[in-house]
Design a protein around this motif. Structure first.
Motif, PDB file in Angstrom:
ATOM      1  N   GLU A 283      94.825  84.300 122.088  1.00  0.00           N
ATOM      2  CA  GLU A 283      95.974  84.024 123.016  1.00  0.00           C
ATOM      3  C   GLU A 283      97.231  84.382 122.314  1.00  0.00           C
ATOM      4  O   GLU A 283      97.629  83.727 121.195  1.00  0.00           O
ATOM      5  CB  GLU A 283      95.978  82.930 123.679  1.00  0.00           C
ATOM      6  CG  GLU A 283      96.697  82.741 124.820  1.00  0.00           C
ATOM      7  CD  GLU A 283      96.735  81.297 125.438  1.00  0.00           C
ATOM      8  OE1 GLU A 283      95.367  80.557 125.343  1.00  0.00           O
ATOM      9  OE2 GLU A 283      97.621  80.761 126.003  1.00  0.00           O
ATOM     10  N   ARG A 284      98.330  84.959 122.867  1.00  0.00           N
ATOM     11  CA  ARG A 284      99.556  85.222 122.343  1.00  0.00           C
ATOM     12  C   ARG A 284     100.841  83.872 122.756  1.00  0.00           C
ATOM     13  O   ARG A 284     100.690  83.628 123.824  1.00  0.00           O
ATOM     14  CB  ARG A 284     100.245  86.443 122.649  1.00  0.00           C
ATOM     15  CG  ARG A 284      99.603  87.578 122.099  1.00  0.00           C
ATOM     16  CD  ARG A 284     100.556  88.918 122.456  1.00  0.00           C
ATOM     17  NE  ARG A 284     100.235  90.058 121.484  1.00  0.00           N
ATOM     18  CZ  ARG A 284      99.030  90.597 121.993  1.00  0.00           C
ATOM     19  NH1 ARG A 284      98.511  90.579 123.153  1.00  0.00           N
ATOM     20  NH2 ARG A 284      98.857  91.786 121.361  1.00  0.00           N
TER      21      ARG A 284
ATOM     22  N   ASP B 294      81.497  78.073 117.002  1.00  0.00           N
ATOM     23  CA  ASP B 294      82.116  79.337 116.710  1.00  0.00           C
ATOM     24  C   ASP B 294      81.366  80.140 115.586  1.00  0.00           C
ATOM     25  O   ASP B 294      80.943  81.326 115.690  1.00  0.00           O
ATOM     26  CB  ASP B 294      83.580  79.055 116.241  1.00  0.00           C
ATOM     27  CG  ASP B 294      84.358  80.472 116.670  1.00  0.00           C
ATOM     28  OD1 ASP B 294      84.084  81.124 117.416  1.00  0.00           O
ATOM     29  OD2 ASP B 294      85.253  80.598 115.719  1.00  0.00           O
TER      30      ASP B 294
ATOM     31  N   ASP C 164      89.188  72.617 123.291  1.00  0.00           N
ATOM     32  CA  ASP C 164      88.287  73.486 122.591  1.00  0.00           C
ATOM     33  C   ASP C 164      87.205  74.347 123.291  1.00  0.00           C
ATOM     34  O   ASP C 164      86.218  74.740 122.701  1.00  0.00           O
ATOM     35  CB  ASP C 164      87.776  72.772 121.528  1.00  0.00           C
ATOM     36  CG  ASP C 164      89.010  72.388 120.432  1.00  0.00           C
ATOM     37  OD1 ASP C 164      89.520  73.185 120.023  1.00  0.00           O
ATOM     38  OD2 ASP C 164      89.113  70.920 120.393  1.00  0.00           O
TER      39      ASP C 164
ATOM     40  N   ARG D 109      95.221  82.364 130.029  1.00  0.00           N
ATOM     41  CA  ARG D 109      95.592  83.341 128.876  1.00  0.00           C
ATOM     42  C   ARG D 109      94.623  83.730 127.517  1.00  0.00           C
ATOM     43  O   ARG D 109      95.379  84.337 126.753  1.00  0.00           O
ATOM     44  CB  ARG D 109      96.913  83.021 128.437  1.00  0.00           C
ATOM     45  CG  ARG D 109      98.127  82.816 129.726  1.00  0.00           C
ATOM     46  CD  ARG D 109      99.413  83.119 129.319  1.00  0.00           C
ATOM     47  NE  ARG D 109      99.593  84.346 128.915  1.00  0.00           N
ATOM     48  CZ  ARG D 109     100.019  85.465 129.717  1.00  0.00           C
ATOM     49  NH1 ARG D 109      99.953  85.352 130.993  1.00  0.00           N
ATOM     50  NH2 ARG D 109     100.222  86.676 129.049  1.00  0.00           N
ATOM     51  N   ASP D 110      93.441  83.193 128.162  1.00  0.00           N
ATOM     52  CA  ASP D 110      92.611  83.335 126.767  1.00  0.00           C
ATOM     53  C   ASP D 110      91.857  84.657 127.149  1.00  0.00           C
ATOM     54  O   ASP D 110      90.688  84.677 127.867  1.00  0.00           O
ATOM     55  CB  ASP D 110      91.629  82.315 126.813  1.00  0.00           C
ATOM     56  CG  ASP D 110      90.612  82.415 125.629  1.00  0.00           C
ATOM     57  OD1 ASP D 110      90.403  83.506 125.072  1.00  0.00           O
ATOM     58  OD2 ASP D 110      89.966  81.326 125.244  1.00  0.00           O
ATOM     59  N   PRO D 111      91.796  85.793 126.317  1.00  0.00           N
ATOM     60  CA  PRO D 111      91.276  87.027 126.478  1.00  0.00           C
ATOM     61  C   PRO D 111      89.766  86.841 126.409  1.00  0.00           C
ATOM     62  O   PRO D 111      89.262  87.571 127.258  1.00  0.00           O
ATOM     63  CB  PRO D 111      91.842  87.842 125.765  1.00  0.00           C
ATOM     64  CG  PRO D 111      92.568  87.162 124.700  1.00  0.00           C
ATOM     65  CD  PRO D 111      92.905  85.723 125.011  1.00  0.00           C
ATOM     66  N   TRP D 112      89.254  85.929 125.538  1.00  0.00           N
ATOM     67  CA  TRP D 112      87.862  85.813 125.484  1.00  0.00           C
ATOM     68  C   TRP D 112      87.096  85.409 126.978  1.00  0.00           C
ATOM     69  O   TRP D 112      86.048  85.765 127.320  1.00  0.00           O
ATOM     70  CB  TRP D 112      87.324  84.790 124.404  1.00  0.00           C
ATOM     71  CG  TRP D 112      87.455  85.296 123.139  1.00  0.00           C
ATOM     72  CD1 TRP D 112      88.339  84.699 122.165  1.00  0.00           C
ATOM     73  CD2 TRP D 112      87.386  86.735 122.495  1.00  0.00           C
ATOM     74  NE1 TRP D 112      88.205  85.221 120.932  1.00  0.00           N
ATOM     75  CE2 TRP D 112      87.794  86.634 121.059  1.00  0.00           C
ATOM     76  CE3 TRP D 112      86.694  87.795 122.855  1.00  0.00           C
ATOM     77  CZ2 TRP D 112      87.741  87.693 120.283  1.00  0.00           C
ATOM     78  CZ3 TRP D 112      86.442  88.974 122.259  1.00  0.00           C
ATOM     79  CH2 TRP D 112      86.991  88.806 120.979  1.00  0.00           C
TER      80      TRP D 112
ATOM     81  N   ARG E 144      97.123  92.470 127.801  1.00  0.00           N
ATOM     82  CA  ARG E 144      97.435  93.323 126.657  1.00  0.00           C
ATOM     83  C   ARG E 144      96.701  92.612 125.429  1.00  0.00           C
ATOM     84  O   ARG E 144      97.415  92.242 124.521  1.00  0.00           O
ATOM     85  CB  ARG E 144      98.846  93.222 126.290  1.00  0.00           C
ATOM     86  CG  ARG E 144      99.436  93.907 127.546  1.00  0.00           C
ATOM     87  CD  ARG E 144     100.696  94.530 127.278  1.00  0.00           C
ATOM     88  NE  ARG E 144     101.601  95.191 128.273  1.00  0.00           N
ATOM     89  CZ  ARG E 144     102.437  95.850 128.134  1.00  0.00           C
ATOM     90  NH1 ARG E 144     102.940  96.229 126.906  1.00  0.00           N
ATOM     91  NH2 ARG E 144     103.045  96.543 129.198  1.00  0.00           N
ATOM     92  N   PRO E 145      95.438  92.512 125.357  1.00  0.00           N
ATOM     93  CA  PRO E 145      94.673  91.809 124.186  1.00  0.00           C
ATOM     94  C   PRO E 145      94.877  92.703 122.968  1.00  0.00           C
ATOM     95  O   PRO E 145      94.963  93.972 123.034  1.00  0.00           O
ATOM     96  CB  PRO E 145      93.107  91.663 124.909  1.00  0.00           C
ATOM     97  CG  PRO E 145      93.125  92.902 125.599  1.00  0.00           C
ATOM     98  CD  PRO E 145      94.552  93.169 126.218  1.00  0.00           C
ATOM     99  N   GLN E 146      94.383  92.061 121.944  1.00  0.00           N
ATOM    100  CA  GLN E 146      94.565  92.953 120.525  1.00  0.00           C
ATOM    101  C   GLN E 146      93.337  93.753 120.431  1.00  0.00           C
ATOM    102  O   GLN E 146      92.226  93.677 121.221  1.00  0.00           O
ATOM    103  CB  GLN E 146      94.598  92.011 119.464  1.00  0.00           C
ATOM    104  CG  GLN E 146      95.967  91.151 119.453  1.00  0.00           C
ATOM    105  CD  GLN E 146      95.873  90.071 118.302  1.00  0.00           C
ATOM    106  OE1 GLN E 146      95.955  90.161 117.083  1.00  0.00           O
ATOM    107  NE2 GLN E 146      96.018  88.975 118.861  1.00  0.00           N
TER     108      GLN E 146
ATOM    109  N   PHE F 130      90.847  94.317 118.365  1.00  0.00           N
ATOM    110  CA  PHE F 130      89.701  93.601 118.118  1.00  0.00           C
ATOM    111  C   PHE F 130      88.931  93.068 119.316  1.00  0.00           C
ATOM    112  O   PHE F 130      87.754  93.067 119.383  1.00  0.00           O
ATOM    113  CB  PHE F 130      89.680  92.562 117.004  1.00  0.00           C
ATOM    114  CG  PHE F 130      90.449  91.308 117.091  1.00  0.00           C
ATOM    115  CD1 PHE F 130      91.645  91.244 116.809  1.00  0.00           C
ATOM    116  CD2 PHE F 130      89.759  90.283 117.861  1.00  0.00           C
ATOM    117  CE1 PHE F 130      92.108  90.073 116.903  1.00  0.00           C
ATOM    118  CE2 PHE F 130      90.089  89.188 117.867  1.00  0.00           C
ATOM    119  CZ  PHE F 130      91.400  89.041 117.544  1.00  0.00           C
TER     120      PHE F 130
END
Lengths: 676, 238
Positions: A584-585, B63, B110, B167-170, B200-202, B204
């Motif tokens: 997250e950014r 993880d 978490d 806002r967590d892309p995962w 706009r995720p990275q 990877f």
């Protein structure tokens, strides 16, 4: 009566760039007076006492050092060697017979093949005061005579106490040097130079706080007329969460009772130390009592956090109307006090969140002023400081008339323009500009009239961050009467504001005289010397600043953070500590593609800088090499991950270097494991 | 966070980077060894008082198991026949272990759903028939009702996205995967992917999502045609 006690003579060893042996004297069971020139700033100390049972040595730390050329320091041993009261200090004795004992190297008992036995050499003689240029010294004539060829045999007596020999006794100095020309001459530092130092005296006399815990601790600042339930609740929170949130914290909170804090100079110094050292402070700000606000102002100079303000203890309201909130605490969160479990939860949450934010956010603040008083001096300071006097005072129609009368008076005495907060011209935010000015202004007048909380908070900031005491004044009608024992009365006794009658300002010249005297002292500052203790209940000049400077936990200062830690933090601020797990950014507007690319590049550069710095340290054969290797082992893969896919030649070169270095480290570890 | 936990987490992050790098170079065993070593250290810390109560250590363990599961899975894709099945089974076991820690973290900062989703997708990869409610054809915990688990997982991820994982892309990748597997219609899953792209995720993140969906599309294209469409859409964004 306070006679010399041979059992309290201590052998002091300093281990650093060179090894030195000297003499000390136990002022208490764990406090040893010795000479400052013994050891260096990087020395570690050990002290030996023959009274210590089987274990005669103890590590010791420096707790006080004489200012300037005052050749004395205090060591505190890790354990106590006896139940000893401090000897009487007798600065008035400057002549007559004296006695002592010290570890002169001439008295060392050498054994063939074994370590030498350090033996004390009894010393006695007569003394007189050596004046002339510089600070006076005690000139000591000895009954014992050293052979001229063995004059270096006095080595080791530095730090020996000088006691008046006679029925009264008393400590009158300590030996600091041997005479170059006289075989039976030594020099000593008169005790008057220590007895007048607030820091030295503070260590000798116990304060109302006793010995502060060596572990991290939480302090509770209680107000006059407050409720004891606050301390009990905080104690419950610490005990209840000791296995998790507050692991490692001293289990009991330290109560700072505000009236006791004002009771004596010693208590004040101990309070400043507690404010500097407390990892957590819970302050009862109900009714915004002046002394509580003053102490919060000092705390805000000394610590970035964690400070939690509680309101509504006792029968008083939780919080005043917004318009009554002091300007300085308007942005501070007030935790409302209550007798039920919700207060427990709120205080726990506030302390835990504060600690987490403090650890992760270099900009974290829970009181104003900490950052603002550390801002560099403005470019225009030289001229603006000459031309202005900062005035911290109440506001409002009623006070304006008084200020108008003061204006010309201050201007006349100081030849400078009096400026209040509302007159400051800096484009900075008002609060920022105010605290910056409080730190840097050479001339500051504080009007206590109406006992405004704002003014006392600002006064606390000023006392904590400037060695130039302000001139305090107070409307005579606001001055407590002499029979009063409230905090207001104690504050007046401690800080001695000058009382004035606003209706008869020009008639009675009290303020003019005080202003002239104060301005005169500012114009001709005395040479560097410690604050002088004149009276146990009145704070000496710059006393708070001196105590704050001694107590400041400089280890936390951001200026000292390791360069690689700074680079790591910057990288983690951009991408997070674990960007794969939490991508997250966090940076605002990072969704802007160009900005995002620049951010990634910046994170990459910071990781590279972190790596290069650690490599430099490792190559320089740093004493913490094992730890450095471990850090490099951890960092290397992150650098590789970050440079993955980059076609820049320098990145390709660095990837090769990192891989090669990681291989070397792995080989080294393997060899070491096999060897073990 | 305790000092012990902080130190451990730094080691774990480093180990993950090292393991990922080895995995990308198809140094499977090296990657697995690194992860197992890190898991051993983290489990020892959990057993130790100093870090046992620290949620971030449990999150790190979840993880690490997730990464281990992913490594076994990729290794399985590169292996033939029975070997492939064995590796995929190892992968499910790792995700199941990770899920054990993940479940303890629900509702905390978490919280994650990575292992929860992948223990299901792993079973689908072994036997796509489970999507139709058919019996499980081997593998660990063959009694698991995949369809019911998918419904439950969707509810959990949805709640998280509405709150602290907005806002967590995962979280969006997990939700899209669930939705694309849960029903033949692809509308909801593709809409969730649009939500992911809006963050706009990275790169990877997109690559990893493709790596999850692509084998599923191969295994269950007939029952879930939306998977193919989703992979194509993500590829266009790379």
């Amino acid at each position: 009566m306070s006679a010399f006690d041979e059992r309290r003579v201590a052998l002091v060893q300093a281990e650093g760039s060179k090894r030195e042996t000297a003499t000390g004297y136990f002022l208490t069971g764990s406090l040893v007076l010795t000479a400052k020139h013994v050891g260096t700033s990087d020395s570690s100390f050990e002290v030996r006492s023959e009274t210590g049972g089987a274990e005669k040595w103890s590590p010791a730390t420096v707790v006080w050092t004489g200012a300037g050329n005052v050749d004395a320091k205090l060591l505190r041993t890790d354990r106590s060697f006896g139940d000893w009261e401090p000897p009487e200090l007798r600065p008035e004795v400057t002549s007559g017979p004296w006695r002592s004992s010290g570890f002169a190297s001439i008295a060392v008992d050498q054994h063939a093949g074994g370590p030498p036995d350090w033996k004390t050499l009894p010393l006695s003689g007569s003394l007189g005061l050596s004046g002339g240029q510089g600070q006076p010294l005690l000139a000591l004539s000895l009954d014992q005579h050293m052979l001229e060829s063995r004059i270096s045999g006095w080595g080791g007596v530095s730090g020996s106490p000088i006691f008046a020999d006679g029925a009264h006794g008393g400590l009158i100095g300590l030996i600091t040097d041997a005479s170059r020309g006289l075989a039976n001459g030594l020099f000593g530092l008169p005790i008057s130079q220590l007895a007048a130092d607030i820091g030295f005296v503070s260590h000798l006399t116990p304060s109302f706080l006793g010995d502060l815990p060596q572990d991290p601790f939480c302090a509770v600042l209680t107000r006059e007329g407050g409720s004891a339930d606050l301390v009990a609740t905080v104690a419950n929170v610490l005990a209840g969460e000791s296995a998790t949130t507050f692991a490692g914290l001293h289990p009991e909170p330290v109560e700072i009772d505000v009236r006791s804090a004002l009771g004596s100079v010693r208590n004040w110094v101990a309070t400043v130390e507690a404010l500097a050292r407390a990892d957590y402070l819970v302050a009862d700000v109900t009714l915004f009592q002046p002394a509580v606000m003053l102490l919060l102002g000092i705390r805000s100079v000394l610590r970035r956090g964690v400070t939690v303000s509680v309101s509504g203890t006792g029968a008083d309201p939780v919080a005043p109307a917004d318009e009554e909130l002091p300007f300085n605490v308007q942005e501070t969160r007030l935790v409302p006090f209550s007798q039920d479990s919700s207060f427990y939860k709120r205080i726990h949450q506030a302390l835990a969140e504060g600690a987490a934010s403090l650890a992760n956010d270099p900009a974290y603040l829970d009181l104003p002023a900490y950052h603002a008083v550390r801002v560099p001096r403005p470019e225009s300071w030289a001229t603006s400081d000459r031309d202005n006097v900062l005035v911290l005072c109440p506001y409002g129609f009623n006070y304006q008339k008084t200020f108008d009368r003061f204006y010309s008076m201050i201007k006349g005495a100081t030849k400078a323009e009096p400026r209040r907060m509302l007159d400051l011209r800096s484009p900075r935010l008002v609060g920022q500009a105010l605290y910056e000015e409080i730190r840097w202004a050479s001339k500051c007048v504080v009007d206590w009239s109406h006992w405004r909380p704002n003014v006392f908070f600002e006064l606390g900031v000023r006392l904590g961050c400037s060695d130039r005491d302000p001139l305090s004044i107070i409307d005579v009608s606001d001055q407590p009467d002499s029979a009063d024992t409230s905090q207001k009365s104690l504050l007046v006794r401690l800080l001695q504001p000058v009382a004035y009658d606003p209706e008869r300002l020009h008639e009675k010249k009290v303020v003019q005289l005080a202003l002239a005297d104060w301005a005169g002292r500012l114009a001709t500052p005395s040479p560097e010397s410690p604050p002088q203790v004149n009276d146990v209940s009145t704070l000496p000049s710059a006393g708070t600043f001196s105590a704050a400077q001694e107590a400041y936990r400089w280890q936390h200062d951001s200026a000292l953070s390791r360069p690689d830690h700074q680079h790591r933090r910057r990288s983690e601020q951009i991408l997070g500590a674990d960007p794969i797990r939490l991508p997250e950014r966090m940076i605002l507007f990072a969704g802007n593609t160009a900005f995002d690319a620049a951010l990634s590049a910046a994170a990459q550069e910071n990781r590279i800088a972190q790596w290069l710095y650690l490599r430099h340290r490792a190559e320089a054969d740093d004493p913490g090499l094992d730890e450095l290797r471990e850090e490099l082992m951890e960092l290397g893969p992150l650098v590789l991950e970050m440079l993955k896919g980059s076609s820049e030649p320098r990145h390709a070169g660095l990837r090769r270097e990192v891989r090669g270095y990681l291989r070397q480290l792995a080989d080294f570890e393997r060899e070491r494991t096999e060897h073990e | 966070m305790s000092e012990v936990a902080d130190r451990l987490l730094r080691r774990v992050i480093s180990a993950k980077a090292l393991a990922t790098s080895a995995r990308d170079e198809e140094e499977w065993q090296e990657s697995i060894d690194i992860l197992r070593d890190a898991i051993g250290q983290a489990r020892a810390a959990v057993a130790n008082e100093a870090a046992s109560t620290d949620e971030s250590v449990k999150a790190a363990l979840a993880d690490l198991y997730g990464l281990l599961g992913g490594t076994w899975r990729r290794r399985g894709f590169k292996a033939p026949g029975a070997e492939r099945r064995s590796y995929l089974t190892n992968s499910i076991e790792a995700y199941d272990e990770g899920f054990g820690y993940e479940r303890d973290l629900e509702g905390t900062k978490d919280a994650s759903t990575y292992n929860r989703i992948n223990r299901l997708t792993g079973r689908v990869l072994l036997d796509a028939g489970t999507l139709s409610g058919g019996p499980h054809s081997g593998g660990p915990d063959s009694g698991l009702d995949i369809r019911r688990e998918l419904v439950e997982a969707e509810s959990i991820v949805r709640t998280q996205i509405e709150t602290f994982r907005q806002r967590d892309p995962w979280a969006y990748c997990d939700l899209a995967t669930i939705q694309l597997l849960a029903e033949p219609a692809s509308g909801r899953g593709l809409a969730t992917l649009q939500g992911l792209l809006r963050l706009r995720p990275q790169r990877f993140v997109l690559e990893s999502t493709i790596a999850t969906l692509e084998p599923l599309a191969e295994a269950a294209a007939e029952q879930r045609p939306g998977l193919v469409e989703a992979v194509a859409q993500l590829r266009r964004e790379l």
